[in-house]
Scaffold this motif. Sequence first.
Motif, PDB file in Angstrom:
ATOM      1  N   GLY A 264       0.793  -1.236   0.000  1.00  0.00           N
ATOM      2  CA  GLY A 264       0.000   0.000   0.000  1.00  0.00           C
ATOM      3  C   GLY A 264       0.818   1.274   0.000  1.00  0.00           C
ATOM      4  N   THR A 265       2.151   1.159  -0.043  1.00  0.00           N
ATOM      5  CA  THR A 265       2.968   2.383  -0.126  1.00  0.00           C
ATOM      6  C   THR A 265       3.940   2.301  -1.300  1.00  0.00           C
ATOM      7  OG1 THR A 265       4.662   1.588   1.390  1.00  0.00           O
ATOM      8  CG2 THR A 265       2.878   2.875   2.365  1.00  0.00           C
ATOM      9  N   PHE A 266       4.328   3.478  -1.754  1.00  0.00           N
ATOM     10  CA  PHE A 266       5.238   3.571  -2.900  1.00  0.00           C
ATOM     11  C   PHE A 266       6.315   4.604  -2.599  1.00  0.00           C
ATOM     12  CE2 PHE A 266       1.249   2.031  -4.410  1.00  0.00           C
ATOM     13  CZ  PHE A 266       1.573   1.058  -5.339  1.00  0.00           C
ATOM     14  N   GLN A 267       7.489   4.350  -3.176  1.00  0.00           N
ATOM     15  CA  GLN A 267       8.531   5.380  -3.141  1.00  0.00           C
ATOM     16  C   GLN A 267       8.351   6.248  -4.383  1.00  0.00           C
ATOM     17  OE1 GLN A 267      12.345   3.479  -3.098  1.00  0.00           O
ATOM     18  NE2 GLN A 267      12.279   3.026  -0.912  1.00  0.00           N
ATOM     19  N   LEU A 268       8.521   7.550  -4.201  1.00  0.00           N
ATOM     20  CA  LEU A 268       8.475   8.449  -5.347  1.00  0.00           C
ATOM     21  C   LEU A 268       9.884   9.004  -5.546  1.00  0.00           C
ATOM     22  CD1 LEU A 268       6.700  10.075  -7.442  1.00  0.00           C
ATOM     23  CD2 LEU A 268       6.724  11.911  -5.776  1.00  0.00           C
ATOM     24  N   HIS A 269      10.534   8.537  -6.606  1.00  0.00           N
ATOM     25  CA  HIS A 269      11.883   9.027  -6.916  1.00  0.00           C
ATOM     26  C   HIS A 269      11.725  10.298  -7.733  1.00  0.00           C
ATOM     27  CE1 HIS A 269      14.147   5.524  -5.378  1.00  0.00           C
ATOM     28  NE2 HIS A 269      12.966   4.942  -5.545  1.00  0.00           N
ATOM     29  N   TRP A 270      11.976  11.416  -7.080  1.00  0.00           N
ATOM     30  CA  TRP A 270      11.630  12.721  -7.667  1.00  0.00           C
ATOM     31  C   TRP A 270      12.844  13.537  -8.088  1.00  0.00           C
ATOM     32  CZ3 TRP A 270      12.928  17.298  -4.932  1.00  0.00           C
ATOM     33  CH2 TRP A 270      13.488  17.077  -3.678  1.00  0.00           C
ATOM     34  N   ALA A 271      14.034  13.209  -7.550  1.00  0.00           N
ATOM     35  CA  ALA A 271      15.247  13.952  -7.939  1.00  0.00           C
ATOM     36  C   ALA A 271      16.467  13.115  -7.601  1.00  0.00           C
ATOM     37  CB  ALA A 271      15.311  15.288  -7.193  1.00  0.00           C
ATOM     38  N   ASP A 272      17.459  13.139  -8.493  1.00  0.00           N
ATOM     39  CA  ASP A 272      18.712  12.405  -8.228  1.00  0.00           C
ATOM     40  C   ASP A 272      19.363  12.986  -6.971  1.00  0.00           C
ATOM     41  OD1 ASP A 272      18.234  10.988 -10.488  1.00  0.00           O
ATOM     42  OD2 ASP A 272      19.497  12.240 -11.779  1.00  0.00           O
ATOM     43  N   ALA A 273      20.020  12.120  -6.245  1.00  0.00           N
ATOM     44  CA  ALA A 273      20.764  12.517  -5.035  1.00  0.00           C
ATOM     45  C   ALA A 273      19.850  13.002  -3.912  1.00  0.00           C
ATOM     46  CB  ALA A 273      21.811  13.576  -5.361  1.00  0.00           C
ATOM     47  N   HIS A 274      18.535  12.739  -4.052  1.00  0.00           N
ATOM     48  CA  HIS A 274      17.608  13.064  -2.962  1.00  0.00           C
ATOM     49  C   HIS A 274      16.864  11.788  -2.566  1.00  0.00           C
ATOM     50  CE1 HIS A 274      17.599  17.475  -2.515  1.00  0.00           C
ATOM     51  NE2 HIS A 274      18.022  17.479  -3.757  1.00  0.00           N
ATOM     52  N   ALA A 275      16.650  11.632  -1.279  1.00  0.00           N
ATOM     53  CA  ALA A 275      15.911  10.447  -0.822  1.00  0.00           C
ATOM     54  C   ALA A 275      14.503  10.472  -1.428  1.00  0.00           C
ATOM     55  CB  ALA A 275      15.814  10.466   0.701  1.00  0.00           C
ATOM     56  N   PRO A 276      13.987   9.288  -1.797  1.00  0.00           N
ATOM     57  CA  PRO A 276      12.629   9.272  -2.357  1.00  0.00           C
ATOM     58  C   PRO A 276      11.594   9.632  -1.282  1.00  0.00           C
ATOM     59  CG  PRO A 276      13.399   7.028  -1.998  1.00  0.00           C
ATOM     60  CD  PRO A 276      14.565   7.930  -1.709  1.00  0.00           C
ATOM     61  N   THR A 329       0.964  31.457   3.963  1.00  0.00           N
ATOM     62  CA  THR A 329       1.481  30.440   3.045  1.00  0.00           C
ATOM     63  C   THR A 329       2.947  30.752   2.755  1.00  0.00           C
ATOM     64  OG1 THR A 329      -0.696  30.211   2.031  1.00  0.00           O
ATOM     65  CG2 THR A 329       1.144  29.305   0.808  1.00  0.00           C
ATOM     66  N   TYR A 330       3.788  29.777   3.034  1.00  0.00           N
ATOM     67  CA  TYR A 330       5.228  29.916   2.791  1.00  0.00           C
ATOM     68  C   TYR A 330       5.583  29.197   1.494  1.00  0.00           C
ATOM     69  CZ  TYR A 330       5.524  31.424   7.652  1.00  0.00           C
ATOM     70  OH  TYR A 330       5.362  32.104   8.828  1.00  0.00           O
ATOM     71  N   HIS A 331       6.284  29.886   0.606  1.00  0.00           N
ATOM     72  CA  HIS A 331       6.790  29.261  -0.621  1.00  0.00           C
ATOM     73  C   HIS A 331       8.253  28.907  -0.343  1.00  0.00           C
ATOM     74  CE1 HIS A 331       3.511  30.852  -3.428  1.00  0.00           C
ATOM     75  NE2 HIS A 331       3.175  31.217  -2.206  1.00  0.00           N
ATOM     76  N   VAL A 332       8.517  27.615  -0.350  1.00  0.00           N
ATOM     77  CA  VAL A 332       9.858  27.150   0.024  1.00  0.00           C
ATOM     78  C   VAL A 332      10.542  26.557  -1.206  1.00  0.00           C
ATOM     79  CG1 VAL A 332      11.142  25.541   1.492  1.00  0.00           C
ATOM     80  CG2 VAL A 332       9.092  26.695   2.387  1.00  0.00           C
ATOM     81  N   GLU A 333      11.708  27.103  -1.531  1.00  0.00           N
ATOM     82  CA  GLU A 333      12.436  26.608  -2.712  1.00  0.00           C
ATOM     83  C   GLU A 333      13.431  25.541  -2.291  1.00  0.00           C
ATOM     84  OE1 GLU A 333      14.727  28.310  -6.661  1.00  0.00           O
ATOM     85  OE2 GLU A 333      14.800  29.504  -4.814  1.00  0.00           O
ATOM     86  N   LEU A 334      13.366  24.375  -2.953  1.00  0.00           N
ATOM     87  CA  LEU A 334      14.294  23.279  -2.669  1.00  0.00           C
ATOM     88  C   LEU A 334      15.554  23.459  -3.511  1.00  0.00           C
ATOM     89  CD1 LEU A 334      11.771  20.278  -2.680  1.00  0.00           C
ATOM     90  CD2 LEU A 334      12.203  21.968  -0.898  1.00  0.00           C
ATOM     91  N   SER A 335      16.589  22.693  -3.199  1.00  0.00           N
ATOM     92  CA  SER A 335      17.850  22.858  -3.938  1.00  0.00           C
ATOM     93  C   SER A 335      17.701  22.500  -5.416  1.00  0.00           C
ATOM     94  CB  SER A 335      18.944  21.992  -3.305  1.00  0.00           C
ATOM     95  OG  SER A 335      18.543  20.623  -3.370  1.00  0.00           O
ATOM     96  N   THR A 336      16.651  21.716  -5.748  1.00  0.00           N
ATOM     97  CA  THR A 336      16.422  21.330  -7.155  1.00  0.00           C
ATOM     98  C   THR A 336      15.715  22.438  -7.931  1.00  0.00           C
ATOM     99  OG1 THR A 336      14.278  20.400  -6.572  1.00  0.00           O
ATOM    100  CG2 THR A 336      16.155  18.893  -6.529  1.00  0.00           C
ATOM    101  N   GLY A 337      15.278  23.491  -7.205  1.00  0.00           N
ATOM    102  CA  GLY A 337      14.512  24.564  -7.871  1.00  0.00           C
ATOM    103  C   GLY A 337      13.009  24.381  -7.719  1.00  0.00           C
ATOM    104  N   LEU A 338      12.584  23.190  -7.246  1.00  0.00           N
ATOM    105  CA  LEU A 338      11.164  22.942  -7.026  1.00  0.00           C
ATOM    106  C   LEU A 338      10.669  23.810  -5.863  1.00  0.00           C
ATOM    107  CD1 LEU A 338       8.695  21.035  -7.750  1.00  0.00           C
ATOM    108  CD2 LEU A 338       9.475  19.580  -5.887  1.00  0.00           C
ATOM    109  N   ILE A 339       9.496  24.413  -6.021  1.00  0.00           N
ATOM    110  CA  ILE A 339       8.936  25.257  -4.957  1.00  0.00           C
ATOM    111  C   ILE A 339       7.730  24.548  -4.343  1.00  0.00           C
ATOM    112  CG2 ILE A 339       7.775  27.459  -4.466  1.00  0.00           C
ATOM    113  CD1 ILE A 339       9.569  28.586  -6.819  1.00  0.00           C
ATOM    114  N   LEU A 340       7.779  24.375  -3.018  1.00  0.00           N
ATOM    115  CA  LEU A 340       6.662  23.757  -2.299  1.00  0.00           C
ATOM    116  C   LEU A 340       5.998  24.800  -1.407  1.00  0.00           C
ATOM    117  CD1 LEU A 340       8.061  20.275  -1.170  1.00  0.00           C
ATOM    118  CD2 LEU A 340       6.666  20.803  -3.158  1.00  0.00           C
ATOM    119  N   LYS A 341       4.667  24.693  -1.313  1.00  0.00           N
ATOM    120  CA  LYS A 341       3.926  25.621  -0.456  1.00  0.00           C
ATOM    121  C   LYS A 341       3.528  24.919   0.833  1.00  0.00           C
ATOM    122  CE  LYS A 341       1.599  26.703  -4.265  1.00  0.00           C
ATOM    123  NZ  LYS A 341       0.665  27.223  -5.226  1.00  0.00           N
ATOM    124  N   ALA A 342       3.764  25.595   1.958  1.00  0.00           N
ATOM    125  CA  ALA A 342       3.349  25.080   3.261  1.00  0.00           C
ATOM    126  C   ALA A 342       2.488  26.148   3.911  1.00  0.00           C
ATOM    127  CB  ALA A 342       4.565  24.785   4.127  1.00  0.00           C
TER     128      ALA A 342
END
Length: 375
Positions: A264-276, A329-342
């Motif tokens: 019932g769970t999956f790993q999401l490999h979303w960026a190299d050198a980052h944990a899924p 709402t905080y826009h947080v930029e990850l090292s990959t350039g992806l922006i996540l909102k919290a």
Amino acid sequence: MTQTVFAPWDDPNEKPLIRFRGVTKRFGEFTAIDDLTLDIFEREFFALLGPSGCGKTTMMRMLAGFETPTSGTIELSGQDIAAVPPNKRAVNMMFQSYALFPHLSVYENIAFGLRRDKLPKAEIDARVLEMLKLTRLEKFARRKPHQISGGQRQRVALARSLAKAPKLLLLDEPLGALDAKLRQATQFELMDIQEKTGTTFVIVTHDQEEAMTVASRVAVMDEGRVMQVATPEKIYEAPNSVYVADFIGDVNIISGKARPAETGTFQLHWADAHAPFIAASDHAFSDGQACHLAIRPEKVAISSERPAEAENAVQGKVLDIAYLGNLSTYHVELSTGLILKAQTANTRRISRRSFTWEDPVWVSWTATAGVLLGQ
């Protein structure tokens, strides 16, 4: 006393009031509605939601009888309505402009359709009074449309549409002309009136908040097709595609490749050198299948340290902060350039912001916080 939940769509013995069966509508080369099959039940408050040009008004015009399907059938109470002219259908339509007669009083506007049907005067009076009461317009019966407010005009149009007790009332962007506060109040009035009369309402809107507030079920449309039909909660919490997730509310979309993990769970490999990331899902994804994780900002926590127990956590820096009064709402930029909102709730009157621009922070969420989508 337990209250029964209104959900006729879950009961196989319930007969729908309206059935679209393989309905296609073309205007020349352009396909406005593409092979649509849909059921709408009695007493439903049903919303057609989508961007301009997605086909929602065309669907409504076909129900009203102003357009005929190119192919397929539309049934009302089990009867194919293709050959029934608009004035003979148990359907009424309320237009965005309200289309009130400026020279007639509120009373006369509401009585108009009943007079055309040559009903006895006593019956007309009784029905109009009932409608004035329902829409709380008794005090304004003798006024002309220009002497009352926009919200009141909207209620006159509604009273006039309901006066003939249609089985089905179609509302085309009915609150479009009202300001935000009045819109909100009127949404609840509409729900109240719909419940009291038991009339089936079908509303066309491009305002997702409106659809989510008033409707028992929402059909999200795109380019002539219905992408998903479900209750507002299901549409929000369990969208069936990135399109629906993105159309309703605010959402983070993280794309990657799935890898089955524990049951019932999956790993999401979303960026190299980052944990899924870990995501729970009832749907099966094959190893390496492209997929997208949709997570609502309110389900993403923000902290200065990495939370010890977090199933998913990633570091970034604060790029932007939107203060919305009750929420930030905080826009947080990850090292990959992806922006996540919290999102965080501002529970104290003046809360000192824990984070400011450029601060390093961690964003985290649980395995069940998001929805894993294949399309």
